[in-house]
Design an enzyme around this catalytic site. Sequence first.
Site, PDB file in Angstrom:
ATOM      1  N   LEU A 155      29.853  58.705 -81.935  1.00 18.41           N
ATOM      2  CA  LEU A 155      29.472  57.433 -81.309  1.00 18.41           C
ATOM      3  C   LEU A 155      29.249  57.592 -79.806  1.00 18.41           C
ATOM      4  O   LEU A 155      30.063  58.196 -79.105  1.00 18.41           O
ATOM      5  CB  LEU A 155      30.551  56.371 -81.551  1.00 18.41           C
ATOM      6  CG  LEU A 155      30.725  55.915 -82.997  1.00 18.41           C
ATOM      7  CD1 LEU A 155      31.931  54.985 -83.109  1.00 18.41           C
ATOM      8  CD2 LEU A 155      29.482  55.208 -83.528  1.00 18.41           C
ATOM      9  N   CYS A 156      28.173  57.001 -79.338  1.00 17.64           N
ATOM     10  CA  CYS A 156      27.825  57.034 -77.909  1.00 17.64           C
ATOM     11  C   CYS A 156      28.977  56.559 -77.036  1.00 17.64           C
ATOM     12  O   CYS A 156      29.276  57.154 -76.004  1.00 17.64           O
ATOM     13  CB  CYS A 156      26.600  56.145 -77.691  1.00 17.64           C
ATOM     14  SG  CYS A 156      26.237  55.777 -75.969  1.00 17.64           S
TER      15      CYS A 156
END
Lengths: 249, 132
Positions: A155-156
């Site tokens: 996840l960013c």
Amino acid sequence: MEITKNNALLVRDEARSGVENMRIDECLLQRAVPEGPIIIRIYRWSEPTLSLGHFQQIKELADDSACRSQPSLNRLPWVRRKTGGGAILHDQEVTYSFVIPTSVGMMEKGANEILYRAVHEAVRDGLIRLGLDASLSENCTCSTVAKVENKDPFLCFQRRTPFDLVVGAHKVLGSAQRRTRAGLLQHGSLLLRSSREFCPLQGIEDLANIPLGFPWQEWLSDRLKEGLGAILPLNCEDLELKDFGYLLR
Amino acid sequence: MSIQPEQLKYCDSHEWVYAPTDAGGVATVGISAFAVAELNDLVFMALPSVGQKLAAGQEFGEVESVKAVSPMYSPVSGEVIEVNSGLVDRLEQLNADPYDQGWMMKIKMSDPSELAKLMDYQTYQKMISQHG
């Protein structure tokens, strides 16, 4: 990168599906022309959706230890972005994109840090005015080495790259870019609240006392205008939804 | 193979091509040290398939540095006959040696006269130095 024209159009779009949102941004990038306007788009998603970075595979979700603890992520619809970076859970957030036409001349490769920094500094300053202790990250978890060792979080918002906007230990804004001959597309996501699909991430409203129903779309629109206006002469016109539809035809 | 940057022709989008007269119309393609430095930290790369036909200026692959995806453009037209597929898993080689170990594809040129439209080393160096 030289900016070819100083006018810009901004649209606060309605909530759409992931496929539709990505199709629109791709369409705007494909249609960029040197004499054309900068198009800024603020938007939301009609249902919780994962957008994957351009080179990410959905199977990497199962290999990420943080994501494995949140099995509901597996059943969300997902799309792939044209931009790089890590996956974003579009649920309790606001997304932006803009397309800037490139001038004729030398082409560039890689990230345009001036654009990242300008937008992120404008949002940082706005959050500080709202009482948050916001700053730009200097850390980086993503690199050739991290990729080889398979250490990049999926996840960013669990990654850190220089100029990410953080409040304490929490990343609240991340952005990514794509270049073509004709232009540059930048995507970004402003995290507002924790999502029940992935509880560990906290957003702005979890970290400060923000009035109920705060108009985040309008607020982010103003920050984007400020940020881009700080690095280029910007004469931005707000576009009605019906006119935006016409633009996409 | 030992490729020196002074031997190469360049595009304004920073791809280089190596096509000596004794190579039988085969051009080797990569990206310049300037482009590699601009990209900074490479994390992903996609290269074309053998047999793919490309026109000059057409996208032949993509590279992701931290957060940005950039296309790579073929300097010449022709058919891809070999790809340095191992490079995708050893991107650090591109930083170390963009002109030799960092080659990306070999293409059987369909129109070698296109080479004349590309920049020589001195012209390319002048272009990137003006970039500041």
